[in-house]
Design a protein around this motif. Structure first.
Motif, mmCIF file in Angstrom:
data_model
loop_
_atom_site.group_PDB
_atom_site.id
_atom_site.type_symbol
_atom_site.label_atom_id
_atom_site.label_comp_id
_atom_site.label_asym_id
_atom_site.label_seq_id
_atom_site.Cartn_x
_atom_site.Cartn_y
_atom_site.Cartn_z
ATOM 1 N N LYS A 245 0.829 -1.209 0.000
ATOM 2 C CA LYS A 245 0.000 0.000 0.000
ATOM 3 C C LYS A 245 0.863 1.259 0.000
ATOM 4 N N GLN A 246 1.947 1.242 0.744
ATOM 5 C CA GLN A 246 2.847 2.398 0.806
ATOM 6 C C GLN A 246 3.472 2.683 -0.560
ATOM 7 N N VAL A 247 3.894 1.622 -1.257
ATOM 8 C CA VAL A 247 4.494 1.790 -2.589
ATOM 9 C C VAL A 247 3.453 2.338 -3.560
ATOM 10 N N ALA A 248 2.245 1.762 -3.537
ATOM 11 C CA ALA A 248 1.178 2.216 -4.438
ATOM 12 C C ALA A 248 0.834 3.677 -4.168
ATOM 13 N N LYS A 249 0.767 4.041 -2.901
ATOM 14 C CA LYS A 249 0.450 5.428 -2.524
ATOM 15 C C LYS A 249 1.553 6.377 -2.992
ATOM 16 N N LYS A 250 2.782 5.957 -2.847
ATOM 17 C CA LYS A 250 3.910 6.786 -3.276
ATOM 18 C C LYS A 250 3.881 7.008 -4.792
ATOM 19 N N LEU A 251 3.580 5.969 -5.548
ATOM 20 C CA LEU A 251 3.499 6.089 -7.007
ATOM 21 C C LEU A 251 2.368 7.041 -7.409
ATOM 22 N N GLU A 252 1.242 6.899 -6.746
ATOM 23 C CA GLU A 252 0.095 7.766 -7.016
ATOM 24 C C GLU A 252 0.428 9.225 -6.679
#
Length: 198
Positions: free
Chosen positions: A125-132
């Protein structure tokens, strides 16, 4: 210069990361890890706290491996619009790039760990949020530099673009057909032209 311990950790991550990506957290056994590294259980877990710690670091290793080329492609372009088109061009090649590696690590580990391993799922979730958030920041820069239309909702557009990218990757790997990704990248290009470009 890396210490012997750092070299060992790197060797372990290089060896086991593709296995975690292909098989998932629960299905990756200790024998998978020892066979891949030719190391004992003690040698592996002497460098990591436990299987969960190793899996989280392996996930981050996998993400770095697939996103490093994207970062390099974005860095050679100037301007938000050019970078957005570089992003879609990168994902047009993504299926072939990650296919032999077992697929997209973000999707793989998210589906593998949801409701099963909270810490590993939180890492995804942290990686996805960072990409977004990186997408949102890029669009905001484009607005401030008068390259993207004023009044564009950068947060909403970035959420939509990221969702379209991940959704197309999911469909491509489910059906073993990269056309899902290439067609979605064409659609995102049209979104960029119609909704963002001045």
């Amino acid at each position: 210069m890396k210490s012997k311990s750092e070299h060992t950790k790197q060797f372990i991550l290089d060896s086991v990361s593709p296995i975690f990506n292909k098989k998932g957290y629960a299905a990756t056994s200790l024998s998978d890890l020892t066979n891949a590294t030719k190391l004992t259980k003690g040698a592996i877990y002497g460098n990591f706290e436990n299987k969960e710690d190793l899996a989280i670091k392996a996930f981050r290793h996998n993400v770095k491996r697939v996103l490093q080329p994207l970062t390099e492609k974005l860095n050679i372009h100037s301007g938000a619009i050019n970078k957005l088109f570089a992003l879609t061009n990168y994902y047009r090649e993504y299926y072939d790039f990650v296919n032999d590696y077992g697929g997209c690590p973000i999707l793989n580990i998210a589906s593998d760990t949801n409701n099963l391993n909270e810490k590993l799922f939180e890492s995804v979730k942290q990686v996805a949020k960072k990409l977004e958030e990186s997408l949102e920041e890029l669009i905001q820069v484009g607005i401030s530099e008068n390259e993207i239309k004023k009044g564009v909702n950068a947060k909403m557009i970035s959420k939509n673009i990221y969702s379209m990218i991940e959704g197309s990757i999911f469909m491509a790997f489910m059906h073993k057909d990269k056309v899902y990704i290439s067609e979605m990248m064409n659609h995102i290009d049209e979104v960029i032209k119609k909704e963002l470009l001045k």
